[in-house]
Design a protein around this motif. Structure first.
Motif, PDB file in Angstrom:
ATOM      1  N   VAL A   1       0.846  -1.193   0.000  1.00  0.00           N
ATOM      2  CA  VAL A   1       0.000   0.000   0.000  1.00  0.00           C
ATOM      3  C   VAL A   1       0.882   1.244   0.000  1.00  0.00           C
ATOM      4  N   ILE A   2       0.705   2.108  -0.992  1.00  0.00           N
ATOM      5  CA  ILE A   2       1.467   3.362  -1.030  1.00  0.00           C
ATOM      6  C   ILE A   2       0.570   4.586  -0.784  1.00  0.00           C
ATOM      7  N   VAL A   3      -0.741   4.409  -0.946  1.00  0.00           N
ATOM      8  CA  VAL A   3      -1.714   5.447  -0.575  1.00  0.00           C
ATOM      9  C   VAL A   3      -2.780   4.765   0.269  1.00  0.00           C
ATOM     10  N   LYS A   4      -2.896   5.156   1.521  1.00  0.00           N
ATOM     11  CA  LYS A   4      -3.824   4.515   2.448  1.00  0.00           C
ATOM     12  C   LYS A   4      -5.276   4.670   1.981  1.00  0.00           C
ATOM     13  N   PRO A   5      -6.144   3.788   2.465  1.00  0.00           N
ATOM     14  CA  PRO A   5      -7.555   3.886   2.082  1.00  0.00           C
ATOM     15  C   PRO A   5      -8.147   5.264   2.363  1.00  0.00           C
ATOM     16  N   THR A   6      -8.911   5.738   1.422  1.00  0.00           N
ATOM     17  CA  THR A   6      -9.629   7.003   1.554  1.00  0.00           C
ATOM     18  C   THR A   6     -11.070   6.769   1.100  1.00  0.00           C
ATOM     19  N   VAL A   7     -11.896   7.775   1.221  1.00  0.00           N
ATOM     20  CA  VAL A   7     -13.313   7.616   0.909  1.00  0.00           C
ATOM     21  C   VAL A   7     -13.579   7.819  -0.578  1.00  0.00           C
ATOM     22  N   THR A   8     -14.627   7.171  -1.051  1.00  0.00           N
ATOM     23  CA  THR A   8     -15.089   7.346  -2.424  1.00  0.00           C
ATOM     24  C   THR A   8     -16.604   7.182  -2.439  1.00  0.00           C
ATOM     25  N   ARG A   9     -17.191   7.443  -3.595  1.00  0.00           N
ATOM     26  CA  ARG A   9     -18.617   7.177  -3.802  1.00  0.00           C
ATOM     27  C   ARG A   9     -18.780   6.708  -5.239  1.00  0.00           C
ATOM     28  N   THR A  10     -19.394   5.551  -5.400  1.00  0.00           N
ATOM     29  CA  THR A  10     -19.528   4.961  -6.731  1.00  0.00           C
ATOM     30  C   THR A  10     -20.977   5.023  -7.200  1.00  0.00           C
ATOM     31  N   GLY A  11     -21.291   4.229  -8.239  1.00  0.00           N
ATOM     32  CA  GLY A  11     -22.600   4.302  -8.879  1.00  0.00           C
ATOM     33  C   GLY A  11     -23.769   4.007  -7.960  1.00  0.00           C
ATOM     34  N   MET A  12     -24.822   4.803  -8.117  1.00  0.00           N
ATOM     35  CA  MET A  12     -26.033   4.607  -7.326  1.00  0.00           C
ATOM     36  C   MET A  12     -26.910   3.542  -7.977  1.00  0.00           C
ATOM     37  N   ALA A  13     -28.079   3.299  -7.376  1.00  0.00           N
ATOM     38  CA  ALA A  13     -28.998   2.293  -7.906  1.00  0.00           C
ATOM     39  C   ALA A  13     -29.352   2.624  -9.351  1.00  0.00           C
ATOM     40  N   GLY A  14     -29.255   1.625 -10.211  1.00  0.00           N
ATOM     41  CA  GLY A  14     -29.508   1.825 -11.626  1.00  0.00           C
ATOM     42  C   GLY A  14     -28.267   2.184 -12.417  1.00  0.00           C
ATOM     43  N   TYR A  15     -27.180   2.516 -11.700  1.00  0.00           N
ATOM     44  CA  TYR A  15     -25.910   2.875 -12.353  1.00  0.00           C
ATOM     45  C   TYR A  15     -24.747   2.204 -11.627  1.00  0.00           C
TER      46      TYR A  15
ATOM     47  N   SER B   1     -22.903   8.379  -7.982  1.00  0.00           N
ATOM     48  CA  SER B   1     -22.455   8.697  -9.335  1.00  0.00           C
ATOM     49  C   SER B   1     -23.262   7.888 -10.345  1.00  0.00           C
ATOM     50  N   HIS B   2     -22.942   8.110 -11.603  1.00  0.00           N
ATOM     51  CA  HIS B   2     -23.550   7.319 -12.675  1.00  0.00           C
ATOM     52  C   HIS B   2     -22.594   6.200 -13.097  1.00  0.00           C
ATOM     53  N   GLY B   3     -21.840   5.716 -12.110  1.00  0.00           N
ATOM     54  CA  GLY B   3     -20.911   4.622 -12.347  1.00  0.00           C
ATOM     55  C   GLY B   3     -19.470   4.993 -12.085  1.00  0.00           C
ATOM     56  N   CYS B   4     -19.179   6.282 -12.048  1.00  0.00           N
ATOM     57  CA  CYS B   4     -17.794   6.713 -11.833  1.00  0.00           C
ATOM     58  C   CYS B   4     -17.377   6.554 -10.377  1.00  0.00           C
ATOM     59  N   VAL B   5     -16.072   6.608 -10.169  1.00  0.00           N
ATOM     60  CA  VAL B   5     -15.507   6.536  -8.826  1.00  0.00           C
ATOM     61  C   VAL B   5     -15.171   7.968  -8.412  1.00  0.00           C
ATOM     62  N   ASN B   6     -16.029   8.552  -7.571  1.00  0.00           N
ATOM     63  CA  ASN B   6     -15.854   9.941  -7.128  1.00  0.00           C
ATOM     64  C   ASN B   6     -14.773  10.042  -6.063  1.00  0.00           C
ATOM     65  N   LEU B   7     -13.956  11.088  -6.162  1.00  0.00           N
ATOM     66  CA  LEU B   7     -12.861  11.303  -5.216  1.00  0.00           C
ATOM     67  C   LEU B   7     -12.903  12.723  -4.667  1.00  0.00           C
ATOM     68  N   LEU B   8     -12.379  12.891  -3.447  1.00  0.00           N
ATOM     69  CA  LEU B   8     -12.164  14.229  -2.910  1.00  0.00           C
ATOM     70  C   LEU B   8     -11.054  14.904  -3.714  1.00  0.00           C
ATOM     71  N   HIS B   9     -10.984  16.222  -3.633  1.00  0.00           N
ATOM     72  CA  HIS B   9     -10.023  16.963  -4.456  1.00  0.00           C
ATOM     73  C   HIS B   9      -8.587  16.474  -4.259  1.00  0.00           C
TER      74      HIS B   9
END
Length: 296
Positions: free
Chosen positions: A198-212, A263-271
């Protein structure tokens, strides 16, 4: 007789002229605005001295003061003045550790436990009681993961994020050699590995919602753009790294911790994470997604 009448008329005319000049003329230099016109309300009090010493046009006779007989002062017995007791300001309680304005949340002990396990946010004491050190650590954690407002309170969102990060099993990502971006769809976390470490520790994300739903699997980044325009949704996607079916990594355009959307399937990240992923990634980098987002 005629000479007397002419003299009287001249005297009367002089009196009228003098009285008119004193009553109606406005001197723009005498406290007015300098633009002419009528004097503002209260200007007469300022200019003529009606609230103090009479002005040059108000020389009224001043009554002479009446002589007064001075009243002899009564002798007062001398008393020794007792010194007033001085009050010493109380010293701050050095043992008090609860900071003002740092509320305690309903998940205090659990958040303390997870932060102690994660490390890197400062000293915390796992006792379920808020302290100055606990508050500082929780605030730092909240700022890192954009939990709003970052006030040091161990509330539901802080608890949820801390739990997801602390329970992420990085070994689930079969990274192999080279650089690999890993995504745990179940916990909604992501991290980066190189050659199995591991070179970047786990961080938060948000992926596709229902239907995506974002699919699990192994993919490769095949297109990158520092700022991609999404035609279907008419929104900019900063730090775009596409890996499959119009899906990719990019900086979130909404509040990441709003679970009612996705999201609509994408992997959302903080800035900060989007920038870091952009710096590490390249065309050909491997992406491994495991699990499934609840509700999709």
């Amino acid at each position: 007789m005629r000479h007397l009448r002419i003299t009287s008329r001249l005297v009367a005319l002089a009196v009228v002229t003098l009285v008119g000049a004193g009553a109606c003329a406005f001197d723009p230099q005498a406290g007015g605005s300098g633009g002419g016109g009528a004097a503002p309300v209260g200007a007469a009090e300022t200019v003529t001295g009606a609230n103090g010493t009479p002005g040059p046009d108000q020389r009224a006779a001043t009554p002479k003061p009446k002589p007064t007989t001075p009243t002899p002062a009564k002798p007062t017995p001398s008393r020794a003045t007792k010194p007033k007791p001085t009050r010493t300001a109380p010293k701050p309680d050095s043992t008090s550790t609860k900071p003002a304005g740092c509320p305690q949340g309903e998940h205090q002990r659990a958040v303390e436990t997870y932060l102690a396990q994660l490390g890197g946010f400062g000293r915390v004491t796992v006792d379920g009681r808020q302290s100055a050190a606990d508050c500082a650590a929780i605030k730092k954690f909240q700022k890192r993961y954009d939990i709003r407002p970052p006030q040091g309170r161990a509330g539901p969102t802080t608890y949820d994020v801390a739990k997801r990060l602390a329970t992420t099993d990085t070994s689930r990502c079969k990274a192999g050699s080279g650089l690999t971006f890993c995504v745990d769809l179940t916990r909604q976390t992501t991290w980066v590995m190189r050659n199995g470490k591991v070179i970047v520790k786990p961080t938060v994300t948000r992926t596709g919602m229902a239907g995506y739903r974002t699919p699990a699997g192994t993919f490769r980044i095949n297109y990158r753009n520092i700022k991609e325009w999404s035609n279907p949704y008419e929104v900019w996607l900063p730090y775009w790294q596409h890996f499959t079916q119009g899906m990719g990594f990019h900086e979130t355009t909404t509040y990441l911790h709003d679970k009612s959307i996705g999201s609509h399937g994408c992997v959302n990240l903080l800035h900060a994470d989007a920038v870091r992923y952009w710096e590490l990634g390249k065309v050909g980098s491997k992406v491994v997604l495991v699990g499934r987002r609840p509700g999709t």
